[in-house]
Design an enzyme around this catalytic site. Structure first.
Site, PDB file in Angstrom:
ATOM      1  N   GLU A 261       8.356   6.512   9.145  1.00 21.28           N
ATOM      2  CA  GLU A 261       7.966   5.391  10.006  1.00 21.28           C
ATOM      3  C   GLU A 261       9.058   4.352   9.835  1.00 21.28           C
ATOM      4  O   GLU A 261       9.065   3.584   8.878  1.00 21.28           O
ATOM      5  CB  GLU A 261       6.589   4.886   9.542  1.00 21.28           C
ATOM      6  N   CYS A 295       7.887  -3.954  11.885  1.00 20.30           N
ATOM      7  CA  CYS A 295       8.612  -2.909  12.622  1.00 20.30           C
ATOM      8  C   CYS A 295       8.138  -2.911  14.072  1.00 20.30           C
ATOM      9  O   CYS A 295       8.809  -2.375  14.946  1.00 20.30           O
ATOM     10  CB  CYS A 295       8.461  -1.562  11.953  1.00 20.30           C
TER      11      CYS A 295
HETATM   12  C1  UN1 Z   1       5.212  -2.179   9.901  1.00 24.16           C
HETATM   13  O1  UN1 Z   1       5.742  -3.220  10.277  1.00 24.16           O
HETATM   14  O2  UN1 Z   1       5.840  -1.354   9.183  1.00 24.16           O
HETATM   15  O3  UN1 Z   1       1.042  -2.783  14.095  1.00 24.16           O
HETATM   16  C2  UN1 Z   1       3.800  -1.811  10.182  1.00 24.16           C
HETATM   17  C3  UN1 Z   1       1.367  -3.645  13.275  1.00 24.16           C
HETATM   18  C4  UN1 Z   1       0.827  -3.515  11.871  1.00 24.16           C
HETATM   19  C5  UN1 Z   1       1.640  -2.562  11.075  1.00 24.16           C
HETATM   20  C6  UN1 Z   1       3.115  -2.754  11.115  1.00 24.16           C
HETATM   21  N1  UN1 Z   1      -0.535  -3.060  11.945  1.00 24.16           N
HETATM   22  O4  UN1 Z   1       2.075  -4.594  13.567  1.00 24.16           O
END
Ligand code: UN1
Length: 505
Positions: A261, A295
């Site tokens: 991820e 992310c």
């Molecule tokens: C991340 O930034 O690695 O959807 C995960 C989202 C959060 C998770 C982000 N529930 O922004």
């Protein structure tokens, strides 16, 4: 600060290796953990060396051999109690997240809520690890598939979700009958220590203290060791594309499983008929929330030329209202970036914007007069067309706004980057929506309508395509990656028919 730390069972000098028991690492290198809020030291953690890492893996395998024999619904009951323990400590843990990585309190607590939610999900899942039954082509034969525990699962997490992303993996893997070896970011080991200790306490009362183990390092060595370790059948890694590339390569070379991820470069498309109120609040949370360090953060906005100027104007007005400062204070919406390296990357990007033909219309500066030098202004950039910077993920609150002619133009730009995590469209036009969601539409793992790109719920599978790594975590059927599938054939007759009608006599 000291109150939170001790309430969560963290010592001023903690061990950084937990297998069946807490390990004291002789002559360990110490990792100094500082809060990005004011640069002050919070605590120190011993770094695990290769010998303690090795003991942790051996312990994890031993515990796995017992844990896998516990019926899945009974495993679910351990996770249910973990969910309760997380609920009881939600406020303290949320504060620790804020302190350690600089998120505002609402987001720190939201992150723990995400861990609670996935624990609840996993409890239900513990009674739903279904396999299929197929009709055999042979008479008096039965064919079905079943799912068995896989082994110790390595979980490498990033600083920006120091609890939730681990929980997505760990809660699911645990009900699947696996044990978990956590390698947290060196920028956020304290949240990991606190969450892990709480989970270990619950697991210990069921006789499985080593179900959740932990190794803290101060660089990439432990992650690299985990990736190369043939005793660890699956490694889940969250972080940058370059980190994921090396983890994926090393795990792949030994034919292990990896769940990656990685980076995103998420865009929203705004069509001329969009509800501007939703657009502004969606973009504000997506681009400014977590100081642009998700992310899933919004980095690009493709706005129809008819509403382009209006949209920028409204965004600038909203950005002006954003209070930047100590994330533990009421009313603050944006805290610091995590580290000086992140500030440097922000400044390098800002310097490149005019050179590449963009124009900063809001922000672009370091905020002075705050307790550390890690606070930056959220930034809006006007770009008449795509500039090279927009193809990179700068992990900071910079938003590029580009005019588009129609939905097809936007889809082409949305997809024209190496990453493929999250995407969104704002419109009331159902034809445009369906085009965006169709097989020729957004190529991302997440595609939203009339909402931003971040803040996903745990019920869906989370992850993305292309350089984002292809992995999926959290809900839906992500659990299958943490188990091994077995296809079983049973002959209950007194003859030996062969498949495909082969006669072998
Ligand atoms: C991340 O930034 O690695 O959807 C995960 C989202 C959060 C998770 C982000 N529930 O922004």
């Amino acid at each position: 600060m000291h109150k939170i730390i001790s309430a969560l069972n963290i010592k001023e000098r903690s061990s950084g290796a937990f297998g069946k028991t807490e390990m004291d690492i002789a002559g360990a290198k110490m990792l100094l953990v500082r809060s990005p809020i004011d640069g002050k030291e919070i605590a120190q953690v011993q770094c695990a060396d290769l010998a303690s890492y090795d003991r942790v893996v051996r312990d994890s395998i031993e515990v796995f051999h017992e844990w896998r024999k516990v019926p899945a619904p009974e495993r679910g009951q351990v996770i249910r109690r973990i969910g309760e323990a997380l609920r009881d400590s939600k406020k303290d843990l949320g504060r620790l997240v804020s302190l350690e990585v600089g998120k505002i309190l609402a987001e720190g607590e939201g992150e723990i809520q995400e861990a609670i939610d996935i624990a609840d999900f996993a409890v239900g899942l513990s009674r739903q690890l279904y396999g299929k039954t197929m009709h055999s082509e042979r008479r008096q034969h039965r064919m079905y598939e079943q799912w068995h525990p896989l082994g110790p699962i390595g979980v490498i997490t990033a600083f920006n979700f120091p609890a939730a992303v681990w929980a997505w993996n760990a809660m699911i893997a645990a009900v699947c009958g696996d044990t978990i070896i956590w390698k947290p970011s060196e920028l956020a080991p304290l949240t990991a220590l606190a969450v892990n200790s709480l989970c270990r306490e619950v697991a210990k009362s069921s006789g499985f203290e080593g179900l959740f183990s932990l190794v803290v390092g101060d660089g990439p060595e432990l992650g690299a060791r985990l990736a190369a370790d043939t005793r660890v059948p699956c490694v889940s890694a969250t972080g940058s594309c370059s980190m994921g590339c090396s983890v994926g390569k090393v795990v792949g070379e030994r034919l292990g499983r990896s769940i990656l991820e990685l980076g995103g470069n998420n865009a929203v498309t705004v069509l001329a008929d969009a509800d501007m109120k939703l657009v502004v609040s969606g973009i504000l949370f997506g681009a400014v929330g977590t100081a642009g360090q998700r992310c899933t953060s919004i980095r690009r906005a493709f706005v129809h030329e008819q509403v382009y100027d209006e949209c920028i104007e409204k965004l600038v007005a909203a950005y002006r209202q954003v209070k930047i400062g100590n994330p533990l204070e009421n009313g603050v919406l944006m805290g610091p970036l995590i580290h000086q390296r992140a500030v440097d990357a922000y400044q390098r990007a800002i310097a490149r914007i005019p050179q590449e033909g963009g124009e900063v219309v809001y922000g672009g500066n370091i905020v002075t007069g705050l307790p550390s030098s890690l606070y930056v202004e959220p930034t809006i950039v006007r770009a008449r067309s795509i500039i090279p910077l927009m193809k990179e993920e700068t992990f900071a609150p910079i938003l590029y706004v580009v005019p588009i002619k129609d939905v097809d133009h936007a889809i082409a730009l949305n997809n024209d980057v190496p990453q493929g995590l999250s995407s969104a469209i704002f419109t009331k036009d159902m034809r445009a929506v369906e085009r965006f969601l169709s097989q020729a539409g957004s190529d991302c793992g997440i595609a939203n309508v009339n909402m931003g790109t971040s803040g996903a719920e745990i019920g869906g599978a989370f992850g993305g395509e292309k350089d984002t790594g292809g992995g999926r975590e959290a809900g839906s059927d992500s659990w299958k990656q943490y188990m091994r599938r077995q296809t079983c054939n049973i002959n209950f007759g007194d003859t030996m028919p062969l498949a495909q009608g082969i006669v072998f006599s």
